[in-house]
Design an enzyme around this catalytic site. Structure first.
Site, short mmCIF file in Angstrom:
data_model
loop_
_atom_site.label_atom_id
_atom_site.label_comp_id
_atom_site.label_asym_id
_atom_site.label_seq_id
_atom_site.Cartn_x
_atom_site.Cartn_y
_atom_site.Cartn_z
N LEU A 72 0.81 -1.21 0.00
CA LEU A 72 0.00 0.00 0.00
C LEU A 72 0.85 1.27 0.00
CD1 LEU A 72 -2.91 -1.01 2.41
CD2 LEU A 72 -2.83 -1.09 -0.10
N ASP A 107 0.44 -9.75 -4.83
CA ASP A 107 1.70 -9.00 -4.71
C ASP A 107 1.55 -7.65 -5.41
OD1 ASP A 107 4.25 -8.24 -4.11
OD2 ASP A 107 5.25 -9.72 -5.39
N HIS A 109 3.80 1.37 -8.80
CA HIS A 109 4.96 2.22 -9.06
C HIS A 109 4.51 3.47 -9.82
CE1 HIS A 109 8.29 -0.20 -7.61
NE2 HIS A 109 7.73 -1.26 -8.15
#
Length: 433
Positions: free
Chosen positions: A72, A314, A318
């Site tokens: 997060l 997962d 970005h």
């Protein structure tokens, strides 16, 4: 400890959906009524009692999903994700709960940082959130965190995800103290001496493209070590984002010997191989890397037979500028919360590689049980944690539809089948498509 922003509890009747709940033994068309956020009645011709009615014939109603592995990015990289945006993305993907990894800035390695996150989640989280704390201080691999204090503060487990615990002695003590504190230990299995500098799976494709290889043995050698330590200490261990055939075989043999070991796999490792990297798309760069087809098949088989009990995204957001660079310069990581079910349904269920009930179980009860959480169930008296899915609809993945703050998805532009229509989390409507 799982926390969520409190909101109004829902009154709702879902009529005529195919209800699938492996834990409750359900797989048939029926009505489900929710009173004040609690499942009150199941069956045929259930009275609405004045509730809003959702006509759901042809749709699937299942326990909402639990993602045991998300990033997060809070604190420190709120430009990439926040608790609010990440849990909105989770709700859109059908999740009622997510567990966040501790590799933030600063690392979640103290009661102060963890306590602050828990308080923030109470104000912002659209679905239940739990936080793992680091195994080692700063995730530096040198000194254990205060595990008992972190467990008391509310950590759901311990992990140095993103970094392996290289010292075998330290890993042994982590198993002793972490499990002694009543929390699972989740390990990122990688020998950095073997993986260092690797950009993708070591094999024919990496050789053709001219990229440094990250061999599968870099993962499996650490899997073997951590399973050996867990067996010796008689403590459970959870193996994060497995990618290699050898790792699966080691886990299978350890479970057969009675070792209390569990594993997870990601949608991208279950659906793709390193052949996809011929596109040089930086959104396909992740750690561990996409591997060969034999590895992918071994992962699917392990999910099917239960050796791998959990599917985890997962989810690793970005910023655009970080991924908008040549492949070898891009960071590892890919998002997945909003697309996980659809990708898996398209690539595994539709071709007949996995049954829909098995997929539901590996995305809901399986992950919850690994972390000793109450699994979502569709049963009278249970708090409503449910997802309504249209398995017939086809849709194109586009950045504009994402609720996540980041769009580094391997699925951009692809057409998938199956989409979430409604998510009820903790008795509250978290997403309505």
């Amino acid at each position: 400890m799982l926390v969520v922003k409190e909101g109004p509890k829902v009154d709702l009747l879902i009529r005529g959906a195919r209800v699938i709940d492996p834990l409750s033994g359900l797989d048939r068309a029926m009505d489900v009524r929710i009173d004040r956020g609690v499942i009150a009645e199941l069956g045929e011709r259930v009275p609405a009692n004045g509730h809003r009615v959702v006509e759901a014939a042809g749709l699937v109603l299942a326990p909402a999903f639990v993602d045991p592995h998300v990033h997060l990015r809070t604190p420190g990289r709120e430009d990439e994700e926040t608790i609010a945006s990440g849990t909105q993305a989770a709700a859109a993907g059908g999740y009622c709960a997510v567990l966040a990894m501790p590799n933030t800035e600063p690392v979640v390695d103290s009661a102060a940082v963890l306590g602050s996150l828990i308080q923030q989640a109470r104000a912002e989280a659209e679905v239940a959130v739990g936080f793992l704390a680091a195994i080692t201080k700063g995730q530096a691999g040198g000194e254990l965190t205060e595990m008992a204090e972190l467990a008391e503060t509310g950590a759901v487990g311990f992990s140095d995800d993103g970094r392996p615990v290289v010292s075998s002695g330290l890993m042994r003590r982590a198993l002793q103290y972490g499990v002694g504190a009543g929390r699972p230990i989740a390990v990122h299995c990688e020998d950095p001496a073997l993986s260092r500098g690797g950009q993708m799976h070591e094999g024919p494709v990496s050789a053709e493209l001219g990229f440094a290889g990250y061999p599968s043995v870099a993962e499996s050698v650490m899997v073997a070590r951590d399973l050996a330590l867990a067996a010796y200490e008689e403590r459970p261990v959870h193996l994060l984002h497995l990618s290699a055939k050898e790792s699966v075989e080691l886990l299978r043999r350890a479970q057969a010997r009675g070792v209390a070991a569990t594993g997870e796999a990601t949608p991208h490792h279950l659906c793709l191989t390193d052949e996809a990297l011929r596109s040089l798309d930086p959104n396909l760069k992740m750690n561990p890397p996409l591997r060969g087809d034999e590895d992918r098949k071994a992962l699917v088989e392990a999910v099917r037979d239960g050796v791998i009990a959990a599917i985890a995204t997962d989810h690793a957001p970005h910023a655009r500028h970080e991924k908008d660079v040549p492949f070898e310069e891009a960071p590892f990581g890919v998002t997945g919360l909003e697309t996980a079910f659809s990708a898996l349904y398209t690539h595994l269920v539709e071709p007949g590689l996995l049954s829909l009930p098995t997929l539901v179980e590996r995305m809901s009860a399986g992950p919850a049980q690994i972390y000793r959480l109450s699994p979502p169930r569709i049963a009278k008296g249970e708090l409503a944690n449910i997802v309504l899915i249209d398995t017939k609809v086809r849709w194109r993945v586009e950045e504009r539809s994402f609720r996540s703050r980041s769009a580094n998805s391997w699925l951009l532009g692809r057409v998938l089948q199956g989409r979430v229509r409604l998510t009820v989390a903790c008795g509250q409507i978290a997403y309505r498509g």
